[in-house]
Write an enzyme that holds these catalytic residues in place. Structure first.
Site, PDB file in Angstrom:
ATOM      1  N   ASP A  96     -10.958 -10.328   2.234  1.00 54.13           N
ATOM      2  CA  ASP A  96      -9.902 -10.345   1.231  1.00 54.13           C
ATOM      3  C   ASP A  96      -9.228 -11.718   1.272  1.00 54.13           C
ATOM      4  O   ASP A  96      -9.436 -12.491   2.209  1.00 54.13           O
ATOM      5  CB  ASP A  96      -8.903  -9.227   1.546  1.00 54.13           C
ATOM      6  CG  ASP A  96      -7.822  -9.098   0.490  1.00 54.13           C
ATOM      7  OD1 ASP A  96      -8.121  -9.353  -0.688  1.00 54.13           O
ATOM      8  OD2 ASP A  96      -6.692  -8.736   0.843  1.00 54.13           O
ATOM      9  N   ASP A 150      -6.451  -6.890   4.555  1.00 54.18           N
ATOM     10  CA  ASP A 150      -5.086  -6.773   5.051  1.00 54.18           C
ATOM     11  C   ASP A 150      -4.721  -5.345   5.404  1.00 54.18           C
ATOM     12  O   ASP A 150      -3.628  -5.081   5.887  1.00 54.18           O
ATOM     13  CB  ASP A 150      -4.069  -7.354   4.056  1.00 54.18           C
ATOM     14  CG  ASP A 150      -4.081  -6.621   2.715  1.00 54.18           C
ATOM     15  OD1 ASP A 150      -4.725  -5.562   2.621  1.00 54.18           O
ATOM     16  OD2 ASP A 150      -3.452  -7.112   1.774  1.00 54.18           O
ATOM     17  N   ASP A 197      -7.176  -1.892   0.737  1.00 52.11           N
ATOM     18  CA  ASP A 197      -8.622  -1.956   0.860  1.00 52.11           C
ATOM     19  C   ASP A 197      -9.208  -0.786   1.641  1.00 52.11           C
ATOM     20  O   ASP A 197     -10.257  -0.932   2.280  1.00 52.11           O
ATOM     21  CB  ASP A 197      -9.025  -3.272   1.532  1.00 52.11           C
ATOM     22  CG  ASP A 197      -8.809  -4.470   0.625  1.00 52.11           C
ATOM     23  OD1 ASP A 197      -9.014  -4.317  -0.587  1.00 52.11           O
ATOM     24  OD2 ASP A 197      -8.430  -5.535   1.116  1.00 52.11           O
TER      25      ASP A 197
END
Length: 615
Positions: A325, A509, A513
Site C-alpha cells: 500500500d 496499513d 486492506d
C-alpha cells in the site's frame, strides 16, 4: 549469554537442583570406582536415580498408559532402566542429567522468547480513573470496567478500553494501533480505541466494550498465541517422531531378544539395546527444531515485529512478489505544500502572511508542516481576535473586521475533492485559496526497497490514490505501480498473481486492506491495526510502522532457516555415525548419551544463539 539474564525463579531452582545431583553423582562414581559395588553405594545411586528421573519416568509411563505415542520420555525411561539393571549406574545417571539439562536450557530459551514477545503487550494501562455518579473518581483495574462506565483520561494517558467520547476534546495518538504519525482530533461523539494515547486534552468517555472484547486485548491474545502455529518443519518433525519412536523400540527389542536366542550374550545385547534406544531417541530433533522457530519469534518481537506463527518464516522465504500500500505504509503522513491554488484577487503575500501567522496558533502536525514550508515573518498584529478550534481549524478577525477561517473543508463550508489532502482558507466565507499537501515518503522507504529488491521478482505499490501521486512514489522507489484501485480490484490483482504461481507478500496499513491482507500468502500490517477485521487478517504486525522492519523480517527469516538446516544436518549426521557404532558394539553408553542428549544440548544452544543476534 543474554538468554540467561533475568532467568525465572523456577529455572534457577532447576539448574541448582541439577548441579547438586551432578556433584552427588560424581562423588558416588568416585567412591564406586574405589570400593566397588557396595550396598550403600548402590542405594545412593538408586536414590539419585529415582529423585532425578522421577518426573521423566512419570511422563514416559503416562504417555504409554494413556494411549499416546511413545515419546522421548518413554525411551529415556526404558534405556536408563536397562542401564541401571545391568549395573551401569553412572551411565544411567549421566543420561538423566544431560537430558534434564537439555530440558532446562529449552525452558530458558522459550521463556526468553516469550518475554520478548510479551514486551509488546505493555500497550494498555493497568488502571483507569472511573467517574462515579456523584462526580468523584475511583481507580479501577481495566478488567473491572463494564460497558457504560464513564472513564476519565488526561494528557499522556493510554485509553483503557474502546469507547465513545462524551465530554472534552483533544488529540489522540493512534500510532501504537495504526502506525499513523498524525494525531487524530477527537471531541464529543468520537470513537476511541484502547491503547491509543491522549497526547493533549482531557476527555471523559463511555466504555463501549469490556477489556476482553477490546482491540488491545485481541492483539495481546495474538501475542500470547503467536508460537502455537507451527511451521511446516516443526509439523514434519512431530509427525516423524510419532512414527519413528515405535520403530526404534521394535528394533531395540529385536536387538535385546534375537541375538541371545542365537547364543550370543544376553547382558551384552541388552546393553546394546539400551545404547541403541538412547542414540536413536529423537529428542534432539523434537527440541531443537521447534526451539529454533521459537527463538526466531523472540528475536522478531524484540525488534518490534510480531508473527502470529512460526510458519510465516518459511512463507517469507518462499515468497517472490511484494505488493505494498502507499498511504501510511510507504508514506508517513507528514505533509509538504505541493501547490497553492488561488481563487480571488486578494494579495498573495497577504494571504500567505495570514496563513502563516494563524497556523502558528495550532499544534496540529499539518499546521506545523505548513508553517515550516512557508517560513514567513511573524506579524500577529493583523488580528484583533483569534481562536484555535481543535479538530477543525483556526478562526480569526482582522482589524478591518474581516472573518478568516483556515482548516478543513467542513470547517470552511467547502466540498473536498482532494481526499482530505488540502487545507482551505476563506475570508468572509469567500474561498480565497486551497493549499494542496503532498505526503512524504518515510525516511527508510527507499533504502529498504533497495535492500530487499534482490529477494523478489516483482515489487509494486497498489493504491487507491490518484495516479500522479502514486507514480511519484513508484518512480522515486523504482518499483511498479497500480493507481485508483478499489479494495476489490486490489484483491483481484493479487489473486491473478497467485494463479500464476507466485507467492505474494502484501504490506498494508492494516485499516482498509483487510481482504487483501487475508488473501495474501503473507499479510503484513504496518502498526498494530485499528479494526477487528485487520487484526484477524494480518499474519504479521510491525508495531512501530517502520518500513525498514521488512528488511529485518527477511533477515530474521534467513537466520531461522539457516539455523534450522544446520541443526538438522548436525543432528542426523551425529546420530547416524554413533548409531552405526552402537549396532556393532563400538559405542559405549556415554557416547550414546552424547549422541542424544549431548547433541540436543549443542543444537539447543545453537538455536538459542538466535536470541542474541543483532539485527
Amino acid at each position: 549469554m543474554e538468554v540467561f539474564k533475568n532467568m525465572s525463579k523456577e529455572n534457577k531452582v532447576n539448574l541448582l537442583r541439577l548441579l547438586f545431583f551432578t556433584i552427588i553423582s560424581f562423588i558416588l562414581y568416585r567412591y564406586y570406582s574405589h570400593v566397588g559395588k557396595k550396598f550403600s553405594i548402590v542405594m545412593g545411586f538408586l536414590i539419585v536415580y529415582l529423585l532425578l528421573g522421577g518426573e521423566i519416568f512419570q511422563r514416559g509411563i503416562y504417555s504409554i498408559t494413556h494411549g499416546n505415542s511413545m515419546d522421548e520420555n518413554f525411551l529415556i525411561t526404558i534405556a536408563t532402566f536397562i542401564a541401571f539393571l545391568l549395573g551401569q549406574y553412572e551411565e544411567a545417571l549421566a543420561v538423566l542429567i544431560f537430558y534434564s539439562f537439555g530440558e532446562v536450557f529449552e525452558d530458558i530459551a522459550t521463556d526468553k522468547s516469550r518475554d520478548n514477545i510479551k514486551s509488546l503487550m505493555d500497550i494498555v494501562p493497568q488502571k483507569a480513573q472511573k467517574v462515579n455518579p456523584d462526580g468523584t473518581f475511583t481507580e479501577v483495574d481495566i478488567e473491572d470496567i463494564e460497558i457504560g462506565d464513564i472513564i476519565l483520561a488526561s494528557d499522556g494517558e493510554k485509553i483503557a478500553v474502546d469507547g465513545i467520547v462524551i465530554d472534552g476534546e483533544g488529540l489522540l495518538d493512534t500510532s501504537s494501533l495504526t502506525g499513523e504519525s498524525l494525531p487524530k482530533s477527537i471531541k464529543s461523539g468520537s470513537k476511541i480505541l484502547s491503547s491509543s494515547i491522549l497526547s493533549s486534552g482531557i476527555i471523559r468517555y463511555r466504555a463501549s466494550k469490556v477489556f476482553d472484547d477490546s482491540i488491545a486485548n485481541k492483539i495481546i491474545e495474538l501475542i500470547e498465541e503467536s508460537n502455537e502455529r507451527k511451521s511446516d518443519s516443526e509439523r514434519l518433525i512431530t509427525r516423524f517422531a510419532k512414527i519413528y519412536t515405535p520403530i526404534v523400540v521394535a528394533l531395540a527389542t529385536f536387538i535385546a531378544i534375537v541375538p541371545p536366542l542365537l547364543g550370543f550374550g544376553l547382558r551384552e545385547y541388552l546393553l546394546r539395546a539400551g545404547t541403541f534406544l538412547i542414540i536413536a531417541c529423537p529428542c534432539a530433533l523434537v527440541i531443537s527444531i521447534p526451539l529454533t522457530y521459537i527463538s526466531g519469534l523472540g528475536l522478531a518481537s524484540k525488534n518490534k515485529i510480531l508473527l502470529k506463527g512460526s510458519n510465516f518464516f518459511e512463507k517469507i522465504m518462499d515468497s517472490d512478489t511484494l505488493f505494498t500500500d502507499k498511504t501510511g505504509t510507504l508514506t508517513k503522513g507528514e505533509f509538504d505544500i505541493e501547490t497553492i491554488v488561488y481563487y480571488t484577487d486578494y494579495s498573495k503575500n497577504l494571504i500567505l502572511d495570514y496563513i502563516y501567522n494563524l497556523e502558528k496558533l495550532s499544534n496540529h502536525p499539518i499546521a506545523k508542516s505548513i508553517v515550516n514550508s512557508l517560513n514567513r515573518n511573524d506579524n500577529p498584529s493583523y488580528f484583533i481576535a483569534s481562536k484555535n478550534i481543535i479538530g477543525m481549524g483556526v478562526w480569526a478577525r482582522t482589524y478591518e473586521n474581516n472573518e478568516i477561517k483556515i482548516g478543513s473543508a467542513d470547517f470552511v463550508g467547502e466540498v473536498d475533492n482532494t481526499n482530505g489532502k488540502a487545507v482551505y482558507m476563506t475570508i468572509n466565507n469567500l474561498l480565497v485559496c486551497k493549499i494542496i499537501l503532498q505526503d512524504k515518503l518515510k525516511d527508510d522507504a527507499k533504502e529498504t526497497i533497495d535492500d530487499i529488491r534482490e529477494n523478489f521478482n516483482q515489487i509494486a505499490v497498489l493504491s487507491g490514490d490518484d495516479e500522479k501521486a502514486v507514480i511519484e512514489v513508484a518512480k522515486e522507489l523504482g518499483i511498479g505501480y497500480c493507481a485508483k484501485l478499489l479494495p476489490d480490484e486490489k484483491l483481484e490483482l493479487l489473486r491473478d498473481e497467485q494463479k500464476k504461481g507466485h507467492s505474494v507478500i502484501y504490506l498494508g496499513d492494516g485499516i482498509n486492506d483487510g481482504p487483501i491482507l487475508k488473501s495474501a500468502d503473507v499479510g503484513i500490517s504496518m502498526g498494530q491495526t485499528a479494526s477487528d477485521l485487520a487484526i484477524e487478517a494480518s499474519d504479521i504486525l510491525i508495531v512501530n510502522g517502520e518500513v525498514s522492519k521488512i528488511k529485518d523480517l527477511i533477515k530474521i527469516s534467513k537466520i531461522v532457516d539457516k539455523t534450522a538446516k544446520e541443526n538438522l544436518s548436525f543432528i542426523l549426521l551425529a546420530k547416524i555415525i554413533i548409531l552405526i557404532l552402537g549396532l556393532f558394539g563400538y559405542a559405549p553408553m556415554w557416547l550414546a548419551v552424547f549422541g542424544d542428549v549431548g547433541v540436543s544440548i549443542i543444537a539447543t544452544l545453537w538455536a538459542m544463539r538466535i536470541l542474541n543476534k543483532k539485527i
